[in-house]
Design a protein around this motif. Structure first.
Motif, short mmCIF file in Angstrom:
data_model
loop_
_atom_site.label_atom_id
_atom_site.label_comp_id
_atom_site.label_asym_id
_atom_site.label_seq_id
_atom_site.Cartn_x
_atom_site.Cartn_y
_atom_site.Cartn_z
N ARG A 86 0.85 -1.20 0.00
CA ARG A 86 0.00 0.00 0.00
C ARG A 86 0.88 1.24 0.00
NH1 ARG A 86 -2.57 1.24 4.14
NH2 ARG A 86 -4.37 2.24 3.13
N ALA A 87 0.65 2.12 -0.94
CA ALA A 87 1.47 3.33 -1.05
C ALA A 87 1.41 4.16 0.23
CB ALA A 87 1.00 4.15 -2.24
N ALA A 88 0.22 4.24 0.85
CA ALA A 88 0.06 5.07 2.05
C ALA A 88 0.94 4.58 3.19
CB ALA A 88 -1.40 5.09 2.48
N ASP A 89 1.18 3.27 3.27
CA ASP A 89 2.03 2.74 4.34
C ASP A 89 3.50 3.10 4.16
OD1 ASP A 89 -0.18 1.57 5.49
OD2 ASP A 89 0.14 -0.37 4.52
N ASN A 90 3.88 3.43 2.95
CA ASN A 90 5.29 3.68 2.64
C ASN A 90 5.69 5.14 2.75
OD1 ASN A 90 5.57 0.91 2.09
ND2 ASN A 90 4.84 1.22 -0.02
N ARG A 91 4.73 6.02 2.84
CA ARG A 91 5.01 7.45 3.00
C ARG A 91 5.16 7.72 4.51
NH1 ARG A 91 0.80 7.63 -1.17
NH2 ARG A 91 -0.76 7.96 0.46
N ARG A 92 6.41 7.70 5.01
CA ARG A 92 6.58 7.72 6.45
C ARG A 92 7.99 8.16 6.84
NH1 ARG A 92 8.18 3.11 4.25
NH2 ARG A 92 9.60 1.71 5.35
N THR A 93 8.11 8.55 8.09
CA THR A 93 9.41 8.68 8.74
C THR A 93 9.36 7.82 10.00
OG1 THR A 93 9.96 10.88 7.92
CG2 THR A 93 10.97 10.22 9.99
N THR A 94 10.37 7.02 10.21
CA THR A 94 10.42 6.19 11.42
C THR A 94 11.49 6.72 12.36
OG1 THR A 94 11.99 4.63 10.42
CG2 THR A 94 9.65 4.15 10.15
N ILE A 95 11.23 6.56 13.64
CA ILE A 95 12.18 6.98 14.68
C ILE A 95 12.47 5.77 15.55
CG2 ILE A 95 12.64 8.56 16.59
CD1 ILE A 95 9.73 9.41 14.42
N ARG A 96 13.74 5.43 15.71
CA ARG A 96 14.12 4.29 16.54
C ARG A 96 15.17 4.71 17.56
NH1 ARG A 96 18.16 0.50 16.59
NH2 ARG A 96 19.03 1.20 14.60
N LEU A 97 14.94 4.33 18.81
CA LEU A 97 15.88 4.63 19.89
C LEU A 97 16.80 3.43 20.11
CD1 LEU A 97 13.47 6.23 22.53
CD2 LEU A 97 14.46 7.23 20.46
N GLN A 98 18.06 3.70 20.29
CA GLN A 98 19.03 2.64 20.58
C GLN A 98 19.70 2.91 21.91
OE1 GLN A 98 21.77 0.93 17.49
NE2 GLN A 98 23.36 1.69 18.87
N ARG A 99 19.58 1.96 22.81
CA ARG A 99 20.23 2.08 24.11
C ARG A 99 21.67 1.59 24.05
NH1 ARG A 99 15.48 -0.18 28.17
NH2 ARG A 99 14.82 1.84 28.96
N GLN A 100 22.42 1.94 25.07
CA GLN A 100 23.80 1.48 25.17
C GLN A 100 23.83 -0.04 25.18
OE1 GLN A 100 25.19 3.25 28.80
NE2 GLN A 100 25.05 5.35 28.01
N GLY A 101 24.72 -0.58 24.36
CA GLY A 101 24.81 -2.03 24.27
C GLY A 101 23.82 -2.64 23.30
N GLY A 102 22.97 -1.80 22.70
CA GLY A 102 22.01 -2.31 21.73
C GLY A 102 22.70 -2.70 20.44
N ARG A 103 21.99 -3.47 19.60
CA ARG A 103 22.57 -3.94 18.35
C ARG A 103 22.79 -2.77 17.39
NH1 ARG A 103 20.33 -6.29 13.50
NH2 ARG A 103 18.26 -5.90 14.32
#
Length: 302
Positions: A269-286
């Motif tokens: 679905r085109a609507a699902d692809n129009r996005r910005t994602t934000i991901r938090l990474q903690r110390q020791g995270g991959r």
């Protein structure tokens, strides 16, 4: 040898018969040893009550979640199944009739009873009334009843501090905020009021949690139009989010901003692809994986 085995078996049976009735008992703190302990932070408020010879009774309110209550014990005293939750007068205050406030489910874990916010508040109400909320269930090794009673002694003062802690909790917890998604309409880079509220929650959490060492911001587009335009659009979407995060106090050196165009579709679905994602990474995270062409791919598709 057979006689020896029979003798040992008889001794074990006798021991079991002696222990079983003892388990049909009430567990609870008395006036002399009733204590409530508060552990507090902006992430979690926990009010713990020691139940002598049984374990602990705990009220817990995590950021972004509702109040809960659980019993914790290293011993299997209650048989799995349905038990009762009542509010009754403590031993030093006889005369009030007990009242039932519902059923409880008992399981085999080290936390055999976990209650939702409604039942947790009913227990709190009983304690504030000076009563003794009691959880009961058939004993594991006998037909008698195991009764776990909570003492109201020293509860009210600790509960006031607990309420202050809850009022200071963050609006979200790490599991709720570690991966977030902001949608866009076709060709748009505008943020809505709901988007700003989400980003504000992210800022509050990152500023409070010193273990978050990096914030990844990934812009995406649908596949409509040229790849060059889509890449530019995804970059604008990532930048508008990153700029707001910086304006609100997240240091630039903790931000990693990336634009992917239509390279990592989330769905058909085109609507699902129009996005910005934000991901938090903690110390020791991959850490993010990296392709030979230097394009980061870890969680790039949100």
């Amino acid at each position: 040898m057979i006689h020896l085995l029979r003798g040992r078996l008889s001794a074990l049976v006798a021991l079991a018969l002696m222990v079983a009735p003892a388990l049909g008992a009430r567990y609870g703190a008395g006036i002399e040893n009733s204590q409530w302990y508060l552990s507090e932070s902006v992430f979690d408020c926990t009010l713990t009550h020691d139940v002598p010879s049984y374990g602990k009774a705990v009220f817990r309110h995590q950021a972004g979640k509702e109040l809960s209550f659980y019993l914790e014990s290293g011993n299997r005293l209650m048989r799995p199944g349905r038990g009762q939750l009542i509010v009754e007068a403590p031993a030093w205050r006889p005369g009030s009739n007990p009242r039932s406030i519902g059923h409880i489910d008992v399981d085999e874990s080290h936390r055999p009873v976990t209650l939702d916010a409604r039942q947790s508040m009913l227990i709190i109400g009983g304690l504030l009334e000076g009563m003794a909320p009691t959880l009961s269930r058939q004993a594991w090794y006998s037909d008698e009843s195991i009764r776990i009673s909570l003492s109201n002694i020293n509860f009210a003062r600790s509960f006031e501090s607990y309420r202050s802690c809850v009022a200071s909790l963050l609006p979200v917890n790490y599991d709720q905020i570690k991966r977030s998604r902001i949608p866009f309409t076709s060709g748009s880079t505008r943020l809505s009021n709901a988007d700003y509220e989400l980003l504000d929650s992210i800022v509050l959490y990152v500023q409070a949690d010193s273990t978050v060492e990096r914030v990844f911001v990934d812009g995406h587009s649908d596949s409509i139009g040229s790849r060059i335009n889509n890449r530019a659009l995804s970059e604008q979407r990532a930048n508008i989010v990153a700029e707001y995060l910086k304006e609100q106090g997240i240091p630039e050196d903790r931000l990693t901003v990336r634009a992917h165009g239509d390279q990592f579709p989330a769905s058909q679905r085109a609507a699902d692809n129009r996005r910005t994602t934000i991901r938090l990474q903690r110390q020791g995270g991959r850490p993010a994986l990296q392709r030979a062409n230097s394009t980061y791919i870890d969680d790039a598709n949100g």
